[in-house]
Design a protein around this motif. Sequence first.
Motif, PDB file in Angstrom:
ATOM      1  N   GLN A  34      -9.097   2.898  12.797  1.00 18.08           N
ATOM      2  CA  GLN A  34     -10.053   3.076  13.892  1.00 18.08           C
ATOM      3  C   GLN A  34     -10.463   1.740  14.504  1.00 18.08           C
ATOM      4  O   GLN A  34     -10.655   1.627  15.705  1.00 18.08           O
ATOM      5  CB  GLN A  34     -11.272   3.862  13.399  1.00 18.08           C
ATOM      6  CG  GLN A  34     -10.920   5.325  13.090  1.00 18.08           C
ATOM      7  CD  GLN A  34     -12.065   6.120  12.482  1.00 18.08           C
ATOM      8  OE1 GLN A  34     -13.070   5.556  12.040  1.00 18.08           O
ATOM      9  NE2 GLN A  34     -11.913   7.446  12.431  1.00 18.08           N
ATOM     10  N   ARG A  35     -10.565   0.707  13.680  1.00 18.55           N
ATOM     11  CA  ARG A  35     -10.897  -0.627  14.207  1.00 18.55           C
ATOM     12  C   ARG A  35      -9.755  -1.194  15.043  1.00 18.55           C
ATOM     13  O   ARG A  35      -9.980  -1.787  16.097  1.00 18.55           O
ATOM     14  CB  ARG A  35     -11.214  -1.599  13.062  1.00 18.55           C
ATOM     15  CG  ARG A  35     -12.599  -1.428  12.495  1.00 18.55           C
ATOM     16  CD  ARG A  35     -12.784  -2.368  11.302  1.00 18.55           C
ATOM     17  NE  ARG A  35     -14.036  -2.087  10.612  1.00 18.55           N
ATOM     18  CZ  ARG A  35     -15.197  -2.627  10.930  1.00 18.55           C
ATOM     19  NH1 ARG A  35     -15.254  -3.490  11.914  1.00 18.55           N
ATOM     20  NH2 ARG A  35     -16.292  -2.304  10.283  1.00 18.55           N
ATOM     21  N   ARG A  54      -8.511   5.907   0.729  1.00 19.28           N
ATOM     22  CA  ARG A  54      -9.952   5.681   0.542  1.00 19.28           C
ATOM     23  C   ARG A  54     -10.187   4.288  -0.039  1.00 19.28           C
ATOM     24  O   ARG A  54     -11.035   3.531   0.439  1.00 19.28           O
ATOM     25  CB  ARG A  54     -10.528   6.752  -0.392  1.00 19.28           C
ATOM     26  CG  ARG A  54     -12.064   6.691  -0.482  1.00 19.28           C
ATOM     27  CD  ARG A  54     -12.634   7.628  -1.553  1.00 19.28           C
ATOM     28  NE  ARG A  54     -12.264   9.011  -1.339  1.00 19.28           N
ATOM     29  CZ  ARG A  54     -11.730   9.813  -2.268  1.00 19.28           C
ATOM     30  NH1 ARG A  54     -11.492   9.361  -3.491  1.00 19.28           N
ATOM     31  NH2 ARG A  54     -11.436  11.059  -1.991  1.00 19.28           N
ATOM     32  N   GLU A  55      -9.407   3.945  -1.061  1.00 13.69           N
ATOM     33  CA  GLU A  55      -9.536   2.669  -1.755  1.00 13.69           C
ATOM     34  C   GLU A  55      -9.378   1.481  -0.801  1.00 13.69           C
ATOM     35  O   GLU A  55     -10.086   0.473  -0.924  1.00 13.69           O
ATOM     36  CB  GLU A  55      -8.442   2.642  -2.832  1.00 13.69           C
ATOM     37  CG  GLU A  55      -8.553   1.605  -3.895  1.00 13.69           C
ATOM     38  CD  GLU A  55      -7.401   1.780  -4.908  1.00 13.69           C
ATOM     39  OE1 GLU A  55      -7.211   2.897  -5.440  1.00 13.69           O
ATOM     40  OE2 GLU A  55      -6.674   0.789  -5.126  1.00 13.69           O
ATOM     41  N   ILE A  56      -8.459   1.563   0.128  1.00 18.26           N
ATOM     42  CA  ILE A  56      -8.199   0.434   1.043  1.00 18.26           C
ATOM     43  C   ILE A  56      -8.962   0.588   2.357  1.00 18.26           C
ATOM     44  O   ILE A  56      -8.775  -0.210   3.279  1.00 18.26           O
ATOM     45  CB  ILE A  56      -6.685   0.304   1.343  1.00 18.26           C
ATOM     46  CG1 ILE A  56      -6.160   1.532   2.099  1.00 18.26           C
ATOM     47  CG2 ILE A  56      -5.894   0.098   0.057  1.00 18.26           C
ATOM     48  CD1 ILE A  56      -4.720   1.414   2.564  1.00 18.26           C
ATOM     49  N   ARG A  57      -9.798   1.608   2.460  1.00 16.38           N
ATOM     50  CA  ARG A  57     -10.532   1.905   3.700  1.00 16.38           C
ATOM     51  C   ARG A  57      -9.579   2.012   4.882  1.00 16.38           C
ATOM     52  O   ARG A  57      -9.762   1.395   5.939  1.00 16.38           O
ATOM     53  CB  ARG A  57     -11.592   0.828   3.968  1.00 16.38           C
ATOM     54  CG  ARG A  57     -12.679   0.779   2.900  1.00 16.38           C
ATOM     55  CD  ARG A  57     -13.623  -0.383   3.146  1.00 16.38           C
ATOM     56  NE  ARG A  57     -14.936  -0.169   2.515  1.00 16.38           N
ATOM     57  CZ  ARG A  57     -15.924   0.527   3.059  1.00 16.38           C
ATOM     58  NH1 ARG A  57     -15.790   1.108   4.242  1.00 16.38           N
ATOM     59  NH2 ARG A  57     -17.075   0.662   2.418  1.00 16.38           N
ATOM     60  N   GLY A  58      -8.552   2.800   4.679  1.00 10.75           N
ATOM     61  CA  GLY A  58      -7.455   2.886   5.641  1.00 10.75           C
ATOM     62  C   GLY A  58      -7.847   3.509   6.971  1.00 10.75           C
ATOM     63  O   GLY A  58      -7.380   3.070   8.021  1.00 10.75           O
ATOM     64  N   GLU A  76       0.837  -1.211   0.000  1.00 15.37           N
ATOM     65  CA  GLU A  76       0.000   0.000   0.000  1.00 15.37           C
ATOM     66  C   GLU A  76       0.864   1.250   0.000  1.00 15.37           C
ATOM     67  O   GLU A  76       0.554   2.245  -0.672  1.00 15.37           O
ATOM     68  CB  GLU A  76      -0.926  -0.035   1.228  1.00 15.37           C
ATOM     69  CG  GLU A  76      -2.018  -1.099   1.114  1.00 15.37           C
ATOM     70  CD  GLU A  76      -2.666  -1.479   2.433  1.00 15.37           C
ATOM     71  OE1 GLU A  76      -3.666  -2.231   2.406  1.00 15.37           O
ATOM     72  OE2 GLU A  76      -2.192  -1.056   3.509  1.00 15.37           O
ATOM     73  N   GLU A  79     -10.820   3.566   8.366  1.00 17.23           N
ATOM     74  CA  GLU A  79     -11.640   2.575   9.055  1.00 17.23           C
ATOM     75  C   GLU A  79     -10.765   1.487   9.698  1.00 17.23           C
ATOM     76  O   GLU A  79     -10.979   1.077  10.843  1.00 17.23           O
ATOM     77  CB  GLU A  79     -12.574   1.926   8.037  1.00 17.23           C
ATOM     78  CG  GLU A  79     -13.936   1.568   8.566  1.00 17.23           C
ATOM     79  CD  GLU A  79     -14.850   1.196   7.416  1.00 17.23           C
ATOM     80  OE1 GLU A  79     -14.553   0.163   6.751  1.00 17.23           O
ATOM     81  OE2 GLU A  79     -15.848   1.900   7.169  1.00 17.23           O
ATOM     82  N   ARG A  80      -9.769   1.039   8.953  1.00 19.54           N
ATOM     83  CA  ARG A  80      -8.844   0.031   9.478  1.00 19.54           C
ATOM     84  C   ARG A  80      -8.184   0.531  10.763  1.00 19.54           C
ATOM     85  O   ARG A  80      -8.152  -0.168  11.771  1.00 19.54           O
ATOM     86  CB  ARG A  80      -7.763  -0.286   8.441  1.00 19.54           C
ATOM     87  CG  ARG A  80      -6.724  -1.292   8.971  1.00 19.54           C
ATOM     88  CD  ARG A  80      -5.515  -1.399   8.068  1.00 19.54           C
ATOM     89  NE  ARG A  80      -5.867  -1.892   6.741  1.00 19.54           N
ATOM     90  CZ  ARG A  80      -5.023  -1.935   5.712  1.00 19.54           C
ATOM     91  NH1 ARG A  80      -3.766  -1.549   5.881  1.00 19.54           N
ATOM     92  NH2 ARG A  80      -5.420  -2.367   4.536  1.00 19.54           N
TER      93      ARG A  80
END
Length: 167
Positions: free
Chosen positions: A161-162, A152-156, A51, A158-159
Amino acid sequence: SRGFYIGRFQPYHNGHHSVLERIARSVDEIVIGVGSAQLSHTLDNPFTAGERVLMLTRSLTDLDCPFYVIPIEDIQRNALWVAHVRSMTPPFETVYSSNPLVMQLFAEAGMAVQSPDMYERLTHSGTAIRRRMLDGEPWEHLVPPAVVEVIREIRGVERLQRIARSD
Ligand code: ATP
Ligand code: MG
């Protein structure tokens, strides 16, 4: 001549970008090392080497200088680190770094080391940007547009934050 620049690029930001644009004016080719390549999915190192390669490659399409992006895993032996790096990269003469350990290790190996001036270091640091992502604050203005797109593409966000949640 070839220059070498290394970072973890978690994520690649405008500080890194301004340094690389400056280096591009003084060398024929740039070798870019993506450090701690084996790390991902942690709070300090959320993005994979692949990435990060994407962030760099897409951000540098207009760079007026050929470049190579090379993931480099950590070795737990600083005294051998320069040889490790050189075993993975095209030959280079000059190292551009402001990291004290990186500077020291290359200087001891007899290589020319230059430290580029920092670009708005307080806001433009990986740590500050990851903190903003976690807190849901704006961070997009601190990185090249291509990096916003990759994350944005890899939902970074969100990752990240999880990963930060407790179980
Ligand atoms: P982190 O906070 O995660 O350590 P960082 O912003 O320091 O991230 P790194 O990938 O650790 O980024 O650093 C790679 C190289 O980029 C280092 O040599 C560092 O000094 C340099 N660098 C970092 N921020 C800037 C900046 N704002 N301007 C110029 N160089 C920078
Ligand atoms: Mg750093």
